[in-house]
Design a protein around this motif. Structure first.
Motif, PDB file in Angstrom:
ATOM      1  N   LEU A  11     -24.558 -15.239  13.204  1.00  0.00           N
ATOM      2  CA  LEU A  11     -25.294 -13.848  12.923  1.00  0.00           C
ATOM      3  C   LEU A  11     -23.856 -13.283  13.391  1.00  0.00           C
ATOM      4  CD1 LEU A  11     -28.324 -14.658  13.324  1.00  0.00           C
ATOM      5  CD2 LEU A  11     -27.114 -14.201  11.003  1.00  0.00           C
ATOM      6  N   HIS A  12     -23.192 -12.780  14.906  1.00  0.00           N
ATOM      7  CA  HIS A  12     -22.855 -12.243  15.150  1.00  0.00           C
ATOM      8  C   HIS A  12     -20.841 -12.956  14.923  1.00  0.00           C
ATOM      9  CE1 HIS A  12     -24.494 -10.719  19.000  1.00  0.00           C
ATOM     10  NE2 HIS A  12     -25.148 -11.707  18.959  1.00  0.00           N
ATOM     11  N   LEU A  44     -27.198 -11.968   3.603  1.00  0.00           N
ATOM     12  CA  LEU A  44     -28.074 -13.660   4.579  1.00  0.00           C
ATOM     13  C   LEU A  44     -28.250 -14.817   3.698  1.00  0.00           C
ATOM     14  CD1 LEU A  44     -30.823 -11.494   6.550  1.00  0.00           C
ATOM     15  CD2 LEU A  44     -29.081 -13.081   7.340  1.00  0.00           C
ATOM     16  N   ARG A  45     -28.290 -14.297   2.273  1.00  0.00           N
ATOM     17  CA  ARG A  45     -28.764 -15.243   0.847  1.00  0.00           C
ATOM     18  C   ARG A  45     -27.244 -15.877   0.579  1.00  0.00           C
ATOM     19  NH1 ARG A  45     -29.969 -12.876  -4.981  1.00  0.00           N
ATOM     20  NH2 ARG A  45     -27.503 -12.474  -3.949  1.00  0.00           N
ATOM     21  N   ASP A  46     -26.369 -15.474   0.580  1.00  0.00           N
ATOM     22  CA  ASP A  46     -24.705 -16.018  -0.316  1.00  0.00           C
ATOM     23  C   ASP A  46     -24.582 -16.557   1.114  1.00  0.00           C
ATOM     24  OD1 ASP A  46     -26.087 -15.060  -2.248  1.00  0.00           O
ATOM     25  OD2 ASP A  46     -25.133 -12.707  -2.565  1.00  0.00           O
ATOM     26  N   HIS A  47     -23.984 -15.904   1.872  1.00  0.00           N
ATOM     27  CA  HIS A  47     -22.999 -16.503   2.906  1.00  0.00           C
ATOM     28  C   HIS A  47     -23.080 -17.939   2.995  1.00  0.00           C
ATOM     29  CE1 HIS A  47     -20.606 -16.609   6.182  1.00  0.00           C
ATOM     30  NE2 HIS A  47     -19.677 -15.428   5.938  1.00  0.00           N
ATOM     31  N   PRO A  48     -22.285 -18.792   3.298  1.00  0.00           N
ATOM     32  CA  PRO A  48     -22.355 -20.015   3.137  1.00  0.00           C
ATOM     33  C   PRO A  48     -22.176 -20.337   4.744  1.00  0.00           C
ATOM     34  CG  PRO A  48     -19.298 -19.429   2.682  1.00  0.00           C
ATOM     35  CD  PRO A  48     -20.426 -18.248   2.582  1.00  0.00           C
ATOM     36  N   SER A  49     -22.232 -19.891   5.329  1.00  0.00           N
ATOM     37  CA  SER A  49     -22.580 -19.990   6.700  1.00  0.00           C
ATOM     38  C   SER A  49     -24.291 -19.998   7.755  1.00  0.00           C
ATOM     39  CB  SER A  49     -21.561 -19.563   7.693  1.00  0.00           C
ATOM     40  OG  SER A  49     -20.238 -19.743   7.882  1.00  0.00           O
ATOM     41  N   LEU A  50     -25.146 -19.010   5.753  1.00  0.00           N
ATOM     42  CA  LEU A  50     -26.172 -18.780   6.168  1.00  0.00           C
ATOM     43  C   LEU A  50     -27.038 -19.492   5.643  1.00  0.00           C
ATOM     44  CD1 LEU A  50     -25.222 -15.090   7.366  1.00  0.00           C
ATOM     45  CD2 LEU A  50     -26.394 -17.547   9.216  1.00  0.00           C
ATOM     46  N   ARG A  51     -27.007 -18.656   4.566  1.00  0.00           N
ATOM     47  CA  ARG A  51     -27.408 -19.742   3.098  1.00  0.00           C
ATOM     48  C   ARG A  51     -29.034 -19.926   3.604  1.00  0.00           C
ATOM     49  NH1 ARG A  51     -26.659 -19.326  -1.587  1.00  0.00           N
ATOM     50  NH2 ARG A  51     -27.542 -21.304  -2.291  1.00  0.00           N
ATOM     51  N   PHE A  52     -30.131 -18.255   3.484  1.00  0.00           N
ATOM     52  CA  PHE A  52     -31.115 -18.116   3.541  1.00  0.00           C
ATOM     53  C   PHE A  52     -31.706 -17.981   2.009  1.00  0.00           C
ATOM     54  CE2 PHE A  52     -30.750 -17.551   7.721  1.00  0.00           C
ATOM     55  CZ  PHE A  52     -31.006 -18.417   8.354  1.00  0.00           C
ATOM     56  N   GLU A  53     -31.942 -18.956   1.436  1.00  0.00           N
ATOM     57  CA  GLU A  53     -32.385 -18.677   0.157  1.00  0.00           C
ATOM     58  C   GLU A  53     -33.772 -18.503  -0.445  1.00  0.00           C
ATOM     59  OE1 GLU A  53     -31.652 -21.998   1.495  1.00  0.00           O
ATOM     60  OE2 GLU A  53     -29.595 -23.091   1.050  1.00  0.00           O
ATOM     61  N   THR A  54     -34.323 -18.938   0.543  1.00  0.00           N
ATOM     62  CA  THR A  54     -36.070 -18.529   0.098  1.00  0.00           C
ATOM     63  C   THR A  54     -36.530 -17.516   1.934  1.00  0.00           C
ATOM     64  OG1 THR A  54     -36.124 -20.850  -0.209  1.00  0.00           O
ATOM     65  CG2 THR A  54     -38.284 -19.449   0.045  1.00  0.00           C
ATOM     66  N   CYS A  55     -36.926 -16.215   0.995  1.00  0.00           N
ATOM     67  CA  CYS A  55     -38.318 -15.410   1.448  1.00  0.00           C
ATOM     68  C   CYS A  55     -39.326 -15.909   1.601  1.00  0.00           C
ATOM     69  CB  CYS A  55     -37.628 -14.019   1.652  1.00  0.00           C
ATOM     70  SG  CYS A  55     -38.393 -12.535   2.157  1.00  0.00           S
ATOM     71  N   LEU A  89     -35.692 -18.529   5.333  1.00  0.00           N
ATOM     72  CA  LEU A  89     -35.708 -20.418   5.379  1.00  0.00           C
ATOM     73  C   LEU A  89     -34.735 -20.540   4.369  1.00  0.00           C
ATOM     74  CD1 LEU A  89     -36.629 -23.073   5.846  1.00  0.00           C
ATOM     75  CD2 LEU A  89     -37.685 -22.728   3.937  1.00  0.00           C
ATOM     76  N   SER A  90     -34.102 -20.866   5.197  1.00  0.00           N
ATOM     77  CA  SER A  90     -32.448 -21.889   5.285  1.00  0.00           C
ATOM     78  C   SER A  90     -32.834 -23.241   4.744  1.00  0.00           C
ATOM     79  CB  SER A  90     -31.429 -22.136   5.729  1.00  0.00           C
ATOM     80  OG  SER A  90     -29.881 -22.467   4.999  1.00  0.00           O
ATOM     81  N   LEU A  91     -32.813 -24.134   3.620  1.00  0.00           N
ATOM     82  CA  LEU A  91     -32.936 -25.257   2.734  1.00  0.00           C
ATOM     83  C   LEU A  91     -31.957 -26.054   3.459  1.00  0.00           C
ATOM     84  CD1 LEU A  91     -35.010 -24.761   0.199  1.00  0.00           C
ATOM     85  CD2 LEU A  91     -35.630 -25.447   2.021  1.00  0.00           C
ATOM     86  N   THR A  92     -30.874 -25.754   3.118  1.00  0.00           N
ATOM     87  CA  THR A  92     -29.200 -25.918   3.106  1.00  0.00           C
ATOM     88  C   THR A  92     -28.829 -26.224   4.889  1.00  0.00           C
ATOM     89  OG1 THR A  92     -28.532 -24.910   1.354  1.00  0.00           O
ATOM     90  CG2 THR A  92     -26.895 -25.420   2.917  1.00  0.00           C
ATOM     91  N   HIS A  93     -29.318 -25.449   5.675  1.00  0.00           N
ATOM     92  CA  HIS A  93     -29.111 -25.827   6.982  1.00  0.00           C
ATOM     93  C   HIS A  93     -30.601 -25.952   7.602  1.00  0.00           C
ATOM     94  CE1 HIS A  93     -24.684 -24.656   6.372  1.00  0.00           C
ATOM     95  NE2 HIS A  93     -25.323 -22.998   6.181  1.00  0.00           N
ATOM     96  N   ASN A  94     -31.058 -25.322   7.097  1.00  0.00           N
ATOM     97  CA  ASN A  94     -32.825 -25.888   8.090  1.00  0.00           C
ATOM     98  C   ASN A  94     -32.866 -25.967   8.927  1.00  0.00           C
ATOM     99  OD1 ASN A  94     -34.968 -27.734   8.311  1.00  0.00           O
ATOM    100  ND2 ASN A  94     -33.738 -29.128   9.854  1.00  0.00           N
ATOM    101  N   TRP A  95     -32.710 -23.934   9.086  1.00  0.00           N
ATOM    102  CA  TRP A  95     -33.337 -23.214  10.027  1.00  0.00           C
ATOM    103  C   TRP A  95     -34.209 -21.786   9.427  1.00  0.00           C
ATOM    104  CZ3 TRP A  95     -27.434 -22.899  11.622  1.00  0.00           C
ATOM    105  CH2 TRP A  95     -26.509 -22.590  11.011  1.00  0.00           C
ATOM    106  N   ARG A  96     -34.785 -21.463  10.541  1.00  0.00           N
ATOM    107  CA  ARG A  96     -35.497 -19.669  10.185  1.00  0.00           C
ATOM    108  C   ARG A  96     -35.394 -18.974  10.872  1.00  0.00           C
ATOM    109  NH1 ARG A  96     -41.007 -21.895   8.230  1.00  0.00           N
ATOM    110  NH2 ARG A  96     -40.687 -23.819   7.115  1.00  0.00           N
ATOM    111  N   MET A  97     -35.218 -17.565  10.693  1.00  0.00           N
ATOM    112  CA  MET A  97     -34.977 -15.960  11.425  1.00  0.00           C
ATOM    113  C   MET A  97     -36.117 -15.271  10.688  1.00  0.00           C
ATOM    114  SD  MET A  97     -31.777 -14.666  10.329  1.00  0.00           S
ATOM    115  CE  MET A  97     -31.643 -13.150  10.878  1.00  0.00           C
ATOM    116  N   ARG A  98     -35.955 -14.330  11.376  1.00  0.00           N
ATOM    117  CA  ARG A  98     -36.389 -13.221  10.486  1.00  0.00           C
ATOM    118  C   ARG A  98     -36.031 -12.351  11.030  1.00  0.00           C
ATOM    119  NH1 ARG A  98     -39.900 -13.020  15.568  1.00  0.00           N
ATOM    120  NH2 ARG A  98     -41.410 -14.138  15.079  1.00  0.00           N
ATOM    121  N   VAL A  99     -36.580 -11.045   9.668  1.00  0.00           N
ATOM    122  CA  VAL A  99     -35.464  -9.638   9.935  1.00  0.00           C
ATOM    123  C   VAL A  99     -36.354  -8.337   9.798  1.00  0.00           C
ATOM    124  CG1 VAL A  99     -33.488  -8.357   8.519  1.00  0.00           C
ATOM    125  CG2 VAL A  99     -34.016 -10.703   8.671  1.00  0.00           C
TER     126      VAL A  99
END
Length: 203
Positions: A11-12, A44-55, A89-99
């Protein structure tokens, strides 16, 4: 490096100083400026290193009485009264976060809709509008979802009266729902416990 530390570092590198990253209690929170809300969420949704596909959730928050009466400086601890928080939720990287983003106008809270980013927020944003009065600019169908269409006020605001002023009922003669002044006398119920004199003795 742990999974959360990897996410924080990513993220940084992606956002730099454009957002504030908070790592606390085993969770990552990204604070986004309201004016960059959609752009940051799209990244957050589209960056390949993040890929948070799901809200998976969106909600409103009213910080006007946060911590009261323990904290007397509640208002100074937060930049604005209302905020919107999403859980991703990122299904690709299996991690969660809040914004989180703060609405910059306390009298008329508004923020752009995220419907174009995650269509699943449709009903979540309607709920935050209904209960907090937060306007989601550009939402395709922003109307109440839990209260009646003629309802006045927003029940989750801290200054909303607990008992309310009106009650709603179905009138069989008029064959419609009507509003009328509250007919129940407000009262406090104090539990009364009755025990034998020797309760707990020798048992």
């Amino acid at each position: 490096m742990t999974r959360l530390e990897t996410l924080k570092s990513t993220l940084h590198s992606v956002f730099g100083d454009d957002a504030t990253i908070i790592h606390s209690h085993g969770e990552i929170t990204l604070e986004a400026p309201a004016e960059n809300w959609v752009d940051i969420c799209t990244t957050l949704r589209d960056h390949p290193s993040l890929r948070f596909e799901t809200c998976i959730d969106l909600c409103g928050i009213d910080y006007s009485a946060w911590g009261a009466p323990t904290y007397t400086d509640a208002a100074s601890r937060f930049p604005h009264r209302f905020a919107v928080v999403i859980h991703l939720l990122s299904l690709t990287h299996n991690w969660r976060m809040r914004v989180r983003a703060y609405c910059t106008n306390d009298e008329f809270p508004s923020i752009p809709t995220l419907f174009s980013v995650w269509p699943s927020v449709n009903w979540f944003e309607r709920e935050a509008f209904d209960l907090y009065g937060i306007i989601f600019e550009g939402h395709p169908d922003l109307r109440r979802i839990l209260t009646d269409y003629g309802f006045i006020g927003h029940p989750f605001r801290k200054d909303f009266p607990i008992s309310g002023y009106v009650e709603m009922r179905y009138d069989p003669e008029q064959k419609r729902v009507i509003y009328q002044p509250v007919t129940i006398e407000p009262r406090e119920i104090v539990p009364r416990v009755v025990r034998e004199d020797d309760y707990g003795v020798g048992r």
